[in-house]
Design a protein around this motif. Sequence first.
Motif, PDB file in Angstrom:
ATOM      1  N   PHE A 161       6.012  28.213 -11.018  1.00 21.54           N
ATOM      2  CA  PHE A 161       6.377  26.902 -10.489  1.00 21.54           C
ATOM      3  C   PHE A 161       5.128  26.204  -9.959  1.00 21.54           C
ATOM      4  O   PHE A 161       4.442  26.727  -9.071  1.00 21.54           O
ATOM      5  N   LEU A 162       4.824  25.035 -10.505  1.00 17.96           N
ATOM      6  CA  LEU A 162       3.673  24.246 -10.077  1.00 17.96           C
ATOM      7  C   LEU A 162       4.144  22.898  -9.563  1.00 17.96           C
ATOM      8  O   LEU A 162       4.949  22.221 -10.211  1.00 17.96           O
ATOM      9  N   LEU A 163       3.634  22.493  -8.397  1.00 13.08           N
ATOM     10  CA  LEU A 163       3.911  21.166  -7.875  1.00 13.08           C
ATOM     11  C   LEU A 163       2.665  20.318  -8.090  1.00 13.08           C
ATOM     12  O   LEU A 163       1.612  20.581  -7.520  1.00 13.08           O
ATOM     13  N   ASP A 164       2.798  19.301  -8.927  1.00 12.91           N
ATOM     14  CA  ASP A 164       1.682  18.437  -9.306  1.00 12.91           C
ATOM     15  C   ASP A 164       1.377  17.467  -8.169  1.00 12.91           C
ATOM     16  O   ASP A 164       2.244  16.733  -7.704  1.00 12.91           O
ATOM     17  N   LYS A 165       0.092  17.436  -7.727  1.00 14.91           N
ATOM     18  CA  LYS A 165      -0.313  16.555  -6.639  1.00 14.91           C
ATOM     19  C   LYS A 165      -0.968  15.268  -7.129  1.00 14.91           C
ATOM     20  O   LYS A 165      -1.541  14.520  -6.342  1.00 14.91           O
ATOM     21  N   GLY A 166      -0.897  15.000  -8.441  1.00 11.70           N
ATOM     22  CA  GLY A 166      -1.472  13.766  -8.960  1.00 11.70           C
ATOM     23  C   GLY A 166      -2.831  13.993  -9.598  1.00 11.70           C
ATOM     24  O   GLY A 166      -3.431  15.061  -9.492  1.00 11.70           O
ATOM     25  N   GLU A 167      -3.352  12.964 -10.253  1.00  4.79           N
ATOM     26  CA  GLU A 167      -4.584  13.092 -11.026  1.00  4.79           C
ATOM     27  C   GLU A 167      -5.775  13.475 -10.162  1.00  4.79           C
ATOM     28  O   GLU A 167      -6.668  14.198 -10.593  1.00  4.79           O
ATOM     29  N   GLU A 188       6.898  22.340 -13.951  1.00  3.50           N
ATOM     30  CA  GLU A 188       6.214  21.509 -12.971  1.00  3.50           C
ATOM     31  C   GLU A 188       7.169  20.536 -12.307  1.00  3.50           C
ATOM     32  O   GLU A 188       8.100  20.029 -12.929  1.00  3.50           O
ATOM     33  N   GLY A 189       6.923  20.296 -11.041  1.00  2.00           N
ATOM     34  CA  GLY A 189       7.640  19.273 -10.287  1.00  2.00           C
ATOM     35  C   GLY A 189       6.638  18.391  -9.578  1.00  2.00           C
ATOM     36  O   GLY A 189       5.475  18.778  -9.382  1.00  2.00           O
ATOM     37  N   ARG A 190       7.058  17.213  -9.199  1.00  2.00           N
ATOM     38  CA  ARG A 190       6.181  16.275  -8.513  1.00  2.00           C
ATOM     39  C   ARG A 190       6.189  16.555  -7.020  1.00  2.00           C
ATOM     40  O   ARG A 190       7.239  16.567  -6.380  1.00  2.00           O
ATOM     41  N   ASP A 191       5.011  16.822  -6.469  1.00  2.00           N
ATOM     42  CA  ASP A 191       4.898  17.050  -5.035  1.00  2.00           C
ATOM     43  C   ASP A 191       5.128  15.732  -4.302  1.00  2.00           C
ATOM     44  O   ASP A 191       4.440  14.742  -4.575  1.00  2.00           O
ATOM     45  N   PRO A 192       6.089  15.671  -3.376  1.00  2.00           N
ATOM     46  CA  PRO A 192       6.361  14.408  -2.683  1.00  2.00           C
ATOM     47  C   PRO A 192       5.149  13.909  -1.900  1.00  2.00           C
ATOM     48  O   PRO A 192       4.371  14.697  -1.347  1.00  2.00           O
TER      49      PRO A 192
END
Length: 249
Positions: free
Chosen positions: A32-38, A63-67
């Motif tokens: 599980f990876l939370l993407d923190k943006g570019e 992957e999920g988007r990190d709030p």
Amino acid sequence: MRKIYVVGIGAGDPDHLTLQAAKAIGRTNVFFLLDKGEAKASLVELRERLIKHYGHPHKRIVEGRDPDRDRTPADYTGTVADWRHRRSLVLEELITEHLGDAEIGSILVWGDPSLYDSTIAILEEILERGAVDFEFEVVPGISSVSALAAKHRVGLNRVGQPFQITTGRRLAEGWPEGVDDVVVMLDAQHAFTKHPEADIYWGAYVSTPDELLACGPVAEVADEIVATRTEARERHGWIMDTYLLRRNR
């Protein structure tokens, strides 16, 4: 029963990965990876390299988007609690949808999961809600604090004396009582500049190819550290730095 490993992967050097961590990665079905943006894509890239090297051929990555959260809130504690809650909802959905019965999932955590990381608390919150059931195990890693001390070849404490780990936000309120050695994390305010009588051992992006180090009396190196930190943050879009502040007795 589903199982989740919370794996400390060290401060950025792939060689920081312990044998225990490598074995946990090798057993994992779903990462599980939370993407923190570019701006922080490099943080995800290292995890992906470790997964590729140590994971088994049939592994899956979801992957999920990190709030997002306010970095300068009026209510710091409340803002962090809300951010953690929103993260828990994202992770709960990923676990529910992608981790099958009797499968093993892993969350790869920078440094050590016990030090300035919210993953353990988030998993506990998910379990308390009761919508999904799993067990989890924590695999320790090399923290940025340990890596910093090693890079500067110093001990964190002196003989018979304690040291304290705190944040720049708290240091800005005053030097902690009862200690002369303070490890500071997350100091966007450059609180160390208020203590010219101390020595500082500073590092950013420690144990990565972008590593920056500086040390000396605060009175002599503070301007250099502030300038270096500001330039590095502008260039990378983010910064992770830690320092040991040592007051002479």
